[in-house]
Design a protein around this motif. Structure first.
Motif, PDB file in Angstrom:
ATOM      1  N   SER A   1       0.937  -1.186  -0.023  1.00 17.23           N
ATOM      2  CA  SER A   1       0.057  -0.040   0.025  1.00 17.23           C
ATOM      3  C   SER A   1       1.075   1.331   0.049  1.00 17.23           C
ATOM      4  O   SER A   1       0.420   2.328  -0.761  1.00 17.23           O
ATOM      5  CB  SER A   1      -0.880  -0.006   1.156  1.00 17.23           C
ATOM      6  OG  SER A   1      -0.351   0.057   2.358  1.00 17.23           O
ATOM      7  N   TYR A   2       2.026   1.118   0.769  1.00 16.62           N
ATOM      8  CA  TYR A   2       2.713   2.533   0.850  1.00 16.62           C
ATOM      9  C   TYR A   2       3.694   2.483  -0.805  1.00 16.62           C
ATOM     10  O   TYR A   2       3.807   3.667  -1.053  1.00 16.62           O
ATOM     11  CB  TYR A   2       4.263   2.320   1.702  1.00 16.62           C
ATOM     12  CG  TYR A   2       3.619   2.208   3.118  1.00 16.62           C
ATOM     13  CD1 TYR A   2       3.302   3.551   3.675  1.00 16.62           C
ATOM     14  CD2 TYR A   2       3.073   0.947   3.919  1.00 16.62           C
ATOM     15  CE1 TYR A   2       2.949   3.769   5.069  1.00 16.62           C
ATOM     16  CE2 TYR A   2       2.943   1.554   5.205  1.00 16.62           C
ATOM     17  CZ  TYR A   2       2.773   2.560   5.744  1.00 16.62           C
ATOM     18  OH  TYR A   2       2.328   2.957   6.889  1.00 16.62           O
ATOM     19  N   TRP A   3       4.181   1.193  -1.419  1.00 13.33           N
ATOM     20  CA  TRP A   3       4.635   1.639  -2.754  1.00 13.33           C
ATOM     21  C   TRP A   3       3.509   2.062  -3.602  1.00 13.33           C
ATOM     22  O   TRP A   3       4.200   2.784  -4.370  1.00 13.33           O
ATOM     23  CB  TRP A   3       4.994   0.034  -3.025  1.00 13.33           C
ATOM     24  CG  TRP A   3       5.887   0.369  -4.326  1.00 13.33           C
ATOM     25  CD1 TRP A   3       5.560  -0.519  -5.361  1.00 13.33           C
ATOM     26  CD2 TRP A   3       7.210   0.648  -4.492  1.00 13.33           C
ATOM     27  NE1 TRP A   3       6.513  -0.173  -6.304  1.00 13.33           N
ATOM     28  CE2 TRP A   3       7.585   0.418  -6.046  1.00 13.33           C
ATOM     29  CE3 TRP A   3       8.164   1.087  -3.646  1.00 13.33           C
ATOM     30  CZ2 TRP A   3       8.690   0.730  -6.368  1.00 13.33           C
ATOM     31  CZ3 TRP A   3       9.258   1.451  -4.226  1.00 13.33           C
ATOM     32  CH2 TRP A   3       9.521   1.195  -5.520  1.00 13.33           C
ATOM     33  N   GLU A   4       2.466   1.633  -3.514  1.00 16.90           N
ATOM     34  CA  GLU A   4       1.361   1.960  -4.344  1.00 16.90           C
ATOM     35  C   GLU A   4       1.056   3.396  -4.401  1.00 16.90           C
ATOM     36  O   GLU A   4       0.992   4.169  -5.365  1.00 16.90           O
ATOM     37  CB  GLU A   4       0.142   1.244  -4.164  1.00 16.90           C
ATOM     38  CG  GLU A   4       0.346  -0.451  -4.815  1.00 16.90           C
ATOM     39  CD  GLU A   4      -0.827  -1.156  -4.549  1.00 16.90           C
ATOM     40  OE1 GLU A   4      -1.966  -0.785  -4.029  1.00 16.90           O
ATOM     41  OE2 GLU A   4      -0.834  -2.412  -4.591  1.00 16.90           O
ATOM     42  N   ARG A   5       1.441   4.133  -3.145  1.00 14.92           N
ATOM     43  CA  ARG A   5       1.058   5.436  -2.775  1.00 14.92           C
ATOM     44  C   ARG A   5       2.027   6.255  -3.677  1.00 14.92           C
ATOM     45  O   ARG A   5       1.858   7.331  -3.875  1.00 14.92           O
ATOM     46  CB  ARG A   5       1.120   5.567  -1.323  1.00 14.92           C
ATOM     47  CG  ARG A   5       0.613   6.866  -0.968  1.00 14.92           C
ATOM     48  CD  ARG A   5       0.761   7.397   0.447  1.00 14.92           C
ATOM     49  NE  ARG A   5       0.233   5.968   1.295  1.00 14.92           N
ATOM     50  CZ  ARG A   5       0.366   5.920   2.629  1.00 14.92           C
ATOM     51  NH1 ARG A   5       1.095   6.879   3.160  1.00 14.92           N
ATOM     52  NH2 ARG A   5      -0.197   4.900   3.060  1.00 14.92           N
ATOM     53  N   TYR A   6       3.126   5.623  -3.946  1.00 17.66           N
ATOM     54  CA  TYR A   6       4.200   6.484  -4.610  1.00 17.66           C
ATOM     55  C   TYR A   6       4.350   6.102  -6.273  1.00 17.66           C
ATOM     56  O   TYR A   6       5.284   6.539  -7.019  1.00 17.66           O
ATOM     57  CB  TYR A   6       5.677   6.102  -4.042  1.00 17.66           C
ATOM     58  CG  TYR A   6       5.752   6.674  -2.600  1.00 17.66           C
ATOM     59  CD1 TYR A   6       6.352   7.946  -2.563  1.00 17.66           C
ATOM     60  CD2 TYR A   6       5.260   6.212  -1.487  1.00 17.66           C
ATOM     61  CE1 TYR A   6       6.361   8.679  -1.393  1.00 17.66           C
ATOM     62  CE2 TYR A   6       5.359   7.143  -0.289  1.00 17.66           C
ATOM     63  CZ  TYR A   6       5.801   8.192  -0.164  1.00 17.66           C
ATOM     64  OH  TYR A   6       6.113   8.786   0.886  1.00 17.66           O
ATOM     65  N   LEU A   7       3.456   5.397  -6.773  1.00 21.03           N
ATOM     66  CA  LEU A   7       3.417   5.137  -8.362  1.00 21.03           C
ATOM     67  C   LEU A   7       3.180   6.413  -8.958  1.00 21.03           C
ATOM     68  O   LEU A   7       3.960   6.656  -9.855  1.00 21.03           O
ATOM     69  CB  LEU A   7       2.131   4.113  -8.438  1.00 21.03           C
ATOM     70  CG  LEU A   7       2.533   2.418  -8.180  1.00 21.03           C
ATOM     71  CD1 LEU A   7       1.075   1.853  -8.579  1.00 21.03           C
ATOM     72  CD2 LEU A   7       3.398   2.170  -9.202  1.00 21.03           C
TER      73      LEU A   7
ATOM     74  N   HIS B   1      11.734  10.932  -3.262  1.00 23.49           N
ATOM     75  CA  HIS B   1      10.563   9.978  -2.736  1.00 23.49           C
ATOM     76  C   HIS B   1      10.769   8.726  -2.193  1.00 23.49           C
ATOM     77  O   HIS B   1      10.139   8.197  -1.238  1.00 23.49           O
ATOM     78  CB  HIS B   1       9.768   9.678  -3.981  1.00 23.49           C
ATOM     79  CG  HIS B   1       9.215  11.119  -4.729  1.00 23.49           C
ATOM     80  ND1 HIS B   1       8.289  11.898  -4.062  1.00 23.49           N
ATOM     81  CD2 HIS B   1       9.662  11.542  -5.719  1.00 23.49           C
ATOM     82  CE1 HIS B   1       7.937  12.792  -4.909  1.00 23.49           C
ATOM     83  NE2 HIS B   1       8.755  12.690  -5.900  1.00 23.49           N
ATOM     84  N   VAL B   2      11.892   8.313  -2.420  1.00 25.70           N
ATOM     85  CA  VAL B   2      12.592   7.203  -1.548  1.00 25.70           C
ATOM     86  C   VAL B   2      12.726   7.498  -0.249  1.00 25.70           C
ATOM     87  O   VAL B   2      12.323   6.676   0.841  1.00 25.70           O
ATOM     88  CB  VAL B   2      13.654   6.588  -2.234  1.00 25.70           C
ATOM     89  CG1 VAL B   2      14.355   5.492  -1.402  1.00 25.70           C
ATOM     90  CG2 VAL B   2      13.430   6.014  -3.733  1.00 25.70           C
ATOM     91  N   LEU B   3      13.283   8.417   0.053  1.00 21.38           N
ATOM     92  CA  LEU B   3      13.608   8.980   1.492  1.00 21.38           C
ATOM     93  C   LEU B   3      11.988   9.094   2.183  1.00 21.38           C
ATOM     94  O   LEU B   3      11.930   8.652   3.430  1.00 21.38           O
ATOM     95  CB  LEU B   3      14.317  10.293   1.557  1.00 21.38           C
ATOM     96  CG  LEU B   3      15.796  10.323   0.991  1.00 21.38           C
ATOM     97  CD1 LEU B   3      16.500  11.303   1.018  1.00 21.38           C
ATOM     98  CD2 LEU B   3      16.649   9.125   1.793  1.00 21.38           C
TER      99      LEU B   3
ATOM    100  N   GLU C   1       8.119   6.878   6.120  1.00 24.33           N
ATOM    101  CA  GLU C   1       6.858   6.241   6.417  1.00 24.33           C
ATOM    102  C   GLU C   1       7.109   4.708   6.727  1.00 24.33           C
ATOM    103  O   GLU C   1       6.492   4.464   7.720  1.00 24.33           O
ATOM    104  CB  GLU C   1       5.926   6.226   5.131  1.00 24.33           C
ATOM    105  CG  GLU C   1       5.336   7.813   4.828  1.00 24.33           C
ATOM    106  CD  GLU C   1       4.127   7.660   3.823  1.00 24.33           C
ATOM    107  OE1 GLU C   1       3.223   6.849   3.831  1.00 24.33           O
ATOM    108  OE2 GLU C   1       4.353   8.436   2.721  1.00 24.33           O
ATOM    109  N   LEU C   2       7.683   3.987   6.107  1.00 19.13           N
ATOM    110  CA  LEU C   2       7.815   2.499   6.510  1.00 19.13           C
ATOM    111  C   LEU C   2       8.507   2.317   7.578  1.00 19.13           C
ATOM    112  O   LEU C   2       8.240   1.428   8.449  1.00 19.13           O
ATOM    113  CB  LEU C   2       8.597   1.840   5.361  1.00 19.13           C
ATOM    114  CG  LEU C   2       7.800   1.702   3.990  1.00 19.13           C
ATOM    115  CD1 LEU C   2       8.640   1.177   3.095  1.00 19.13           C
ATOM    116  CD2 LEU C   2       6.569   0.852   4.331  1.00 19.13           C
ATOM    117  N   SER C   3       9.445   3.322   8.138  1.00 14.25           N
ATOM    118  CA  SER C   3      10.317   3.117   9.137  1.00 14.25           C
ATOM    119  C   SER C   3       9.139   3.054  10.581  1.00 14.25           C
ATOM    120  O   SER C   3       9.635   2.581  11.686  1.00 14.25           O
ATOM    121  CB  SER C   3      11.293   4.235   9.229  1.00 14.25           C
ATOM    122  OG  SER C   3      10.793   5.498   9.625  1.00 14.25           O
TER     123      SER C   3
END
Length: 183
Positions: free
Chosen positions: A3-9, A94-96, A101-103
């Motif tokens: 869901s996080y990855w998709e948010r960054y699509l 965006h990776v940062l 967020e993931l942390s």
């Protein structure tokens, strides 16, 4: 995590690119994390005009010149497509944000440590193999552990990866085919 990855699509660049397309040049600073949807890539460095292959990457793998990406240093190698590929590029900023967020996720640190440990184990194994094993043993190991590389990658790239000439690689393969390999 999906869901996080998709948010960054929306922030990712999708590239449908031909073979021999450079995604990062040696000496430049890596600004993107790369994800491979389709195709294959390799990383290499220039050694007095000769390309020395460092690694191969395929579908559903991610990569970057990590030290360059993290520490804003010139990349020690080039990343290039070996066949027509579809890749996604996510800019460093965006990776940062994604990492931040993931942390906050409870399982993220353990997952990140497992992925890192897996990569380090792989690279350590290759490093030790270059010191300990003969060229023939390295080829047999590649053939047994990562046969998709032998099936998909040009022989001159495999030879470069193993640290042999294409002629020597042909001899190794011939020896193995005849069953005369004594490794």
């Amino acid at each position: 995590m999906n869901s996080y990855w998709e948010r960054y699509l929306p922030y990712q660049k999708r590239l449908d690119i031909p073979a021999k397309t450079n995604l990062l040049d040696e000496g430049t600073i890596s600004q993107y994390a790369i994800y491979i949807e389709k195709g294959s890539l390799r990383s290499y460095f220039n050694n007095n005009g000769e390309e020395k292959t460092v690694q191969f990457f395929f579908e559903e793998e991610g990569l970057s010149s990590l030290d360059s990406f993290v520490n804003n240093l010139p990349s020690p190698f080039t990343i290039v497509t070996m066949e027509p590929s579809i890749v996604y590029l996510l800019h460093r900023k965006h990776v940062l944000l994604l990492m931040d967020e993931l942390s906050k996720e409870t399982d993220f640190l353990m997952m990140f440590m497992k992925i890192t440990a897996s990569r380090l184990t792989h690279y350590s194994g290759e490093f030790i193999s270059f010191i300990r094993d003969s060229r023939e043993q390295r080829y047999l190991r590649l053939l047994n552990e990562r046969p998709h590389i032998v099936q998909r990658v040009s022989q001159h790239y495999i030879a470069s990866y193993l640290g042999v000439s294409t002629v020597h690689l042909s001899r190794i393969k011939s020896k193995i085919a005849k069953g005369n390999a004594h490794f």
